[in-house]
Design a protein around this motif. Sequence first.
Motif, PDB file in Angstrom:
ATOM      1  N   ALA A 150       0.684  -1.098   0.039  1.00 27.62           N
ATOM      2  CA  ALA A 150       0.101  -0.004   0.080  1.00 27.62           C
ATOM      3  C   ALA A 150       0.879   1.320   0.087  1.00 27.62           C
ATOM      4  O   ALA A 150       0.464   2.129  -0.646  1.00 27.62           O
ATOM      5  CB  ALA A 150      -0.938   0.094   1.290  1.00 27.62           C
ATOM      6  N   MET A 151       1.907   1.286   0.864  1.00 24.40           N
ATOM      7  CA  MET A 151       2.807   2.468   0.645  1.00 24.40           C
ATOM      8  C   MET A 151       3.367   2.485  -0.600  1.00 24.40           C
ATOM      9  O   MET A 151       3.620   3.713  -0.895  1.00 24.40           O
ATOM     10  CB  MET A 151       4.161   2.135   1.721  1.00 24.40           C
ATOM     11  CG  MET A 151       3.683   1.873   3.152  1.00 24.40           C
ATOM     12  SD  MET A 151       5.000   1.341   4.182  1.00 24.40           S
ATOM     13  CE  MET A 151       4.093   0.804   5.725  1.00 24.40           C
ATOM     14  N   VAL A 152       3.706   1.576  -1.391  1.00 23.20           N
ATOM     15  CA  VAL A 152       4.243   1.610  -2.647  1.00 23.20           C
ATOM     16  C   VAL A 152       3.495   1.853  -3.667  1.00 23.20           C
ATOM     17  O   VAL A 152       3.749   2.765  -4.614  1.00 23.20           O
ATOM     18  CB  VAL A 152       5.195   0.348  -2.942  1.00 23.20           C
ATOM     19  CG1 VAL A 152       5.801   0.411  -4.198  1.00 23.20           C
ATOM     20  CG2 VAL A 152       6.378   0.256  -1.703  1.00 23.20           C
ATOM     21  N   LEU A 153       2.324   1.145  -3.770  1.00 21.30           N
ATOM     22  CA  LEU A 153       1.569   1.343  -4.804  1.00 21.30           C
ATOM     23  C   LEU A 153       0.429   2.172  -4.855  1.00 21.30           C
ATOM     24  O   LEU A 153      -0.272   2.651  -5.783  1.00 21.30           O
ATOM     25  CB  LEU A 153       0.640  -0.215  -5.023  1.00 21.30           C
ATOM     26  CG  LEU A 153       1.754  -1.378  -5.161  1.00 21.30           C
ATOM     27  CD1 LEU A 153       0.807  -2.690  -5.349  1.00 21.30           C
ATOM     28  CD2 LEU A 153       2.747  -1.367  -6.366  1.00 21.30           C
ATOM     29  N   GLY A 154       0.096   2.711  -3.713  1.00 18.83           N
ATOM     30  CA  GLY A 154      -1.037   3.725  -3.466  1.00 18.83           C
ATOM     31  C   GLY A 154      -2.341   3.169  -3.438  1.00 18.83           C
ATOM     32  O   GLY A 154      -2.556   1.710  -3.181  1.00 18.83           O
ATOM     33  N   PRO A 155      -3.312   3.784  -3.090  1.00 21.85           N
ATOM     34  CA  PRO A 155      -4.609   3.467  -2.783  1.00 21.85           C
ATOM     35  C   PRO A 155      -5.024   2.297  -3.857  1.00 21.85           C
ATOM     36  O   PRO A 155      -6.071   1.392  -3.552  1.00 21.85           O
ATOM     37  CB  PRO A 155      -5.462   4.655  -2.856  1.00 21.85           C
ATOM     38  CG  PRO A 155      -4.528   5.800  -2.752  1.00 21.85           C
ATOM     39  CD  PRO A 155      -3.387   5.458  -3.339  1.00 21.85           C
ATOM     40  N   HIS A 358       4.976   3.770 -20.726  1.00 23.74           N
ATOM     41  CA  HIS A 358       3.967   3.940 -19.542  1.00 23.74           C
ATOM     42  C   HIS A 358       4.311   3.167 -18.360  1.00 23.74           C
ATOM     43  O   HIS A 358       4.326   3.626 -17.387  1.00 23.74           O
ATOM     44  CB  HIS A 358       2.586   3.381 -19.917  1.00 23.74           C
ATOM     45  CG  HIS A 358       1.821   4.209 -20.835  1.00 23.74           C
ATOM     46  ND1 HIS A 358       0.941   5.149 -20.864  1.00 23.74           N
ATOM     47  CD2 HIS A 358       2.140   4.180 -22.237  1.00 23.74           C
ATOM     48  CE1 HIS A 358       0.571   5.812 -21.981  1.00 23.74           C
ATOM     49  NE2 HIS A 358       1.149   4.995 -23.127  1.00 23.74           N
ATOM     50  N   TYR A 359       5.261   1.949 -18.617  1.00 25.73           N
ATOM     51  CA  TYR A 359       5.770   1.144 -17.562  1.00 25.73           C
ATOM     52  C   TYR A 359       6.681   1.907 -16.818  1.00 25.73           C
ATOM     53  O   TYR A 359       6.971   1.931 -15.519  1.00 25.73           O
ATOM     54  CB  TYR A 359       5.787  -0.158 -17.833  1.00 25.73           C
ATOM     55  CG  TYR A 359       5.679  -1.147 -16.633  1.00 25.73           C
ATOM     56  CD1 TYR A 359       5.372  -0.657 -15.245  1.00 25.73           C
ATOM     57  CD2 TYR A 359       5.510  -2.360 -17.120  1.00 25.73           C
ATOM     58  CE1 TYR A 359       5.068  -1.532 -14.179  1.00 25.73           C
ATOM     59  CE2 TYR A 359       5.140  -3.351 -16.047  1.00 25.73           C
ATOM     60  CZ  TYR A 359       4.815  -2.878 -14.575  1.00 25.73           C
ATOM     61  OH  TYR A 359       4.690  -3.906 -13.736  1.00 25.73           O
ATOM     62  N   ALA A 360       7.606   2.708 -17.578  1.00 23.78           N
ATOM     63  CA  ALA A 360       8.762   3.442 -16.941  1.00 23.78           C
ATOM     64  C   ALA A 360       8.149   4.565 -16.153  1.00 23.78           C
ATOM     65  O   ALA A 360       8.445   4.752 -14.927  1.00 23.78           O
ATOM     66  CB  ALA A 360       9.453   4.054 -17.973  1.00 23.78           C
ATOM     67  N   LEU A 361       7.142   5.237 -16.339  1.00 25.51           N
ATOM     68  CA  LEU A 361       6.303   6.294 -15.664  1.00 25.51           C
ATOM     69  C   LEU A 361       5.769   5.714 -14.231  1.00 25.51           C
ATOM     70  O   LEU A 361       5.685   6.168 -13.376  1.00 25.51           O
ATOM     71  CB  LEU A 361       5.382   6.938 -16.369  1.00 25.51           C
ATOM     72  CG  LEU A 361       5.772   7.871 -17.567  1.00 25.51           C
ATOM     73  CD1 LEU A 361       4.581   8.340 -18.597  1.00 25.51           C
ATOM     74  CD2 LEU A 361       6.579   9.091 -16.825  1.00 25.51           C
ATOM     75  N   THR A 362       4.946   4.555 -14.478  1.00 27.18           N
ATOM     76  CA  THR A 362       4.556   3.923 -13.463  1.00 27.18           C
ATOM     77  C   THR A 362       5.586   3.564 -12.260  1.00 27.18           C
ATOM     78  O   THR A 362       5.307   3.755 -11.268  1.00 27.18           O
ATOM     79  CB  THR A 362       3.735   2.467 -13.794  1.00 27.18           C
ATOM     80  OG1 THR A 362       2.713   2.813 -14.995  1.00 27.18           O
ATOM     81  CG2 THR A 362       2.942   1.717 -12.611  1.00 27.18           C
ATOM     82  N   LEU A 363       6.741   2.850 -12.705  1.00 28.17           N
ATOM     83  CA  LEU A 363       7.665   2.766 -11.779  1.00 28.17           C
ATOM     84  C   LEU A 363       8.220   4.010 -11.138  1.00 28.17           C
ATOM     85  O   LEU A 363       8.670   3.688 -10.017  1.00 28.17           O
ATOM     86  CB  LEU A 363       8.662   1.837 -12.474  1.00 28.17           C
ATOM     87  CG  LEU A 363       8.326   0.352 -12.870  1.00 28.17           C
ATOM     88  CD1 LEU A 363       9.113  -0.124 -14.064  1.00 28.17           C
ATOM     89  CD2 LEU A 363       8.821  -0.360 -11.682  1.00 28.17           C
ATOM     90  N   ARG A 364       8.490   5.006 -11.746  1.00 28.26           N
ATOM     91  CA  ARG A 364       8.797   6.388 -11.354  1.00 28.26           C
ATOM     92  C   ARG A 364       7.855   6.545  -9.912  1.00 28.26           C
ATOM     93  O   ARG A 364       8.440   7.173  -9.012  1.00 28.26           O
ATOM     94  CB  ARG A 364       8.965   7.165 -12.405  1.00 28.26           C
ATOM     95  CG  ARG A 364      10.170   7.136 -13.157  1.00 28.26           C
ATOM     96  CD  ARG A 364      10.263   8.364 -14.019  1.00 28.26           C
ATOM     97  NE  ARG A 364      11.486   8.364 -14.772  1.00 28.26           N
ATOM     98  CZ  ARG A 364      12.598   8.806 -14.364  1.00 28.26           C
ATOM     99  NH1 ARG A 364      12.704   9.092 -13.434  1.00 28.26           N
ATOM    100  NH2 ARG A 364      13.792   8.753 -15.657  1.00 28.26           N
ATOM    101  N   HIS A 365       6.564   6.466 -10.389  1.00 29.77           N
ATOM    102  CA  HIS A 365       5.697   6.690  -9.137  1.00 29.77           C
ATOM    103  C   HIS A 365       5.659   5.824  -8.073  1.00 29.77           C
ATOM    104  O   HIS A 365       5.717   6.213  -7.111  1.00 29.77           O
ATOM    105  CB  HIS A 365       4.190   6.682 -10.077  1.00 29.77           C
ATOM    106  CG  HIS A 365       3.792   7.846 -10.614  1.00 29.77           C
ATOM    107  ND1 HIS A 365       3.520   9.056  -9.858  1.00 29.77           N
ATOM    108  CD2 HIS A 365       3.883   8.295 -11.880  1.00 29.77           C
ATOM    109  CE1 HIS A 365       2.947   9.976 -10.636  1.00 29.77           C
ATOM    110  NE2 HIS A 365       3.280   9.534 -11.795  1.00 29.77           N
ATOM    111  N   TRP A 366       6.026   4.571  -8.406  1.00 29.53           N
ATOM    112  CA  TRP A 366       6.163   3.719  -7.168  1.00 29.53           C
ATOM    113  C   TRP A 366       7.507   3.930  -6.344  1.00 29.53           C
ATOM    114  O   TRP A 366       7.643   3.837  -5.151  1.00 29.53           O
ATOM    115  CB  TRP A 366       6.182   2.335  -7.834  1.00 29.53           C
ATOM    116  CG  TRP A 366       4.950   1.763  -8.383  1.00 29.53           C
ATOM    117  CD1 TRP A 366       3.663   2.096  -7.871  1.00 29.53           C
ATOM    118  CD2 TRP A 366       4.814   0.608  -9.271  1.00 29.53           C
ATOM    119  NE1 TRP A 366       2.732   1.470  -8.806  1.00 29.53           N
ATOM    120  CE2 TRP A 366       3.215   0.501  -9.478  1.00 29.53           C
ATOM    121  CE3 TRP A 366       5.630  -0.146  -9.707  1.00 29.53           C
ATOM    122  CZ2 TRP A 366       2.826  -0.523 -10.321  1.00 29.53           C
ATOM    123  CZ3 TRP A 366       4.903  -1.296 -10.794  1.00 29.53           C
ATOM    124  CH2 TRP A 366       3.732  -1.523 -10.999  1.00 29.53           C
ATOM    125  N   GLY A 367       8.567   4.328  -7.054  1.00 27.23           N
ATOM    126  CA  GLY A 367       9.653   4.664  -6.433  1.00 27.23           C
ATOM    127  C   GLY A 367       9.532   5.854  -5.442  1.00 27.23           C
ATOM    128  O   GLY A 367      10.149   5.799  -4.535  1.00 27.23           O
TER     129      GLY A 367
END
Length: 429
Positions: A150-155, A358-367
């Motif tokens: 939950a901390m990494v992925l968000g709601p 899109h996955y590179a951007l997704t991973l940046r958000h998770w990081g």
Amino acid sequence: MRLAEIFERIVGPDAPIHFTAYDGSASGDPNSGVRLHVRTPVAVNYLAQSPNAVGLTRAYVSGHLEVEGDMYTVLRRMADFVFAKGITVAPRDLVAIARSIGWVKFVNRVAPPPQEMTRGRLAGLGWRHSKQRDAEAIHHHYDVSNAFYAMVLGPSMTYTCAVFDDADGALDRVAADDGALESAQFRKYELVSRKLGLEPGMRLLDVGCGWGGMVMHAAREHKVKVLGVTLSKEQAEWAAKRIAQEGLSDLAEVRHMDYRDVPDGGFDRISSIGLTEHIGDRNLPAYFSSLHDKLVPGGRLLNHCITRPRNDLPPMHTDGVINRYVFPDGELEGPGRIQTAMNDAGFEIRHQENLREHYALTLRHWGANLERNWDDAVTEVGEGTARVWRMYMAGCVLGFEQNVVQLHQILGVKTDGADSRMPLRPSFQ
């Protein structure tokens, strides 16, 4: 000879990284903004045992090698400067290192960090991709802690590639924590729904459903009756509670079970989002055949998975960092290989697209989420596991940006005779 001198001799004096060591030596650019610090001789032991990415990972995860500054920047500069040049440690340099720390310490073998899934642990669970071994591989990665995820992925609790509508704007918003990731995950689920052509009353099977994101989206937004299955017990329990909280129990269900145990027949649509990576090349024919059998005539399958950029590449290195620390027994194939397996199982391919940026951007958000919640994450899962995730996600951003890996969605139809039941022009573009 001190460690920094050896580092400089190996990579050259112009390395865009500041290197320091426990012996007080330093090399590289002190104004680079990033620093590698060898804290103890154990880091050198790890590198001597495995003078590659595995050795570096062991040293970092165990805390004997410290990275100061942005992890992505460090990995990017190492990729551009060190790995791109094919720099390796020469035997004379190993001798110099051994003399600097002492031969006894140098040759002493150190056990890998406990976060590493060794080949011996997996081998004791049977053949690769057997049900028991697959269950343990999934448990290793997905049953870390729902609170940590939950901390990494968000709601949204969605651990697959999101879909952004503006690459430049999306990159600018990574550090903002303003809901951009949640919007992009909703957009991904809606894209899958439109490709599948979901309509009220349909039955959808979501294999490898994770925490039930697609299950709940399809039920809530499209009034579809959905069954999700996952090998992670913690995911299934979390999803069941969330489904009940959202009042979706009459339409949505998540079970802790293997997709191979779902009875055949009766589903109008199937979504497979992030599962094919765990199937294995030799099992693809059986996988897609089983999904074909579960669909009614005219049914659709949307397969969403990480892929390799080419189909003729040699088999993936199964003893590398990702397999040891992140996805045991994970395998990636080229999109053509997956499409061929779908074709041979009886699916007519109707659409395919690559979403790697899109996955590179997704991973940046998770990081960014991980860094915002770093102290709580360390408290929840321990510093070693948190370090694994920091390195893994930064490395994957680099992989998708540099086209080392891709992300493909492939839509297939189980034709009803010659009738695909598809519109003349897709409505999901």
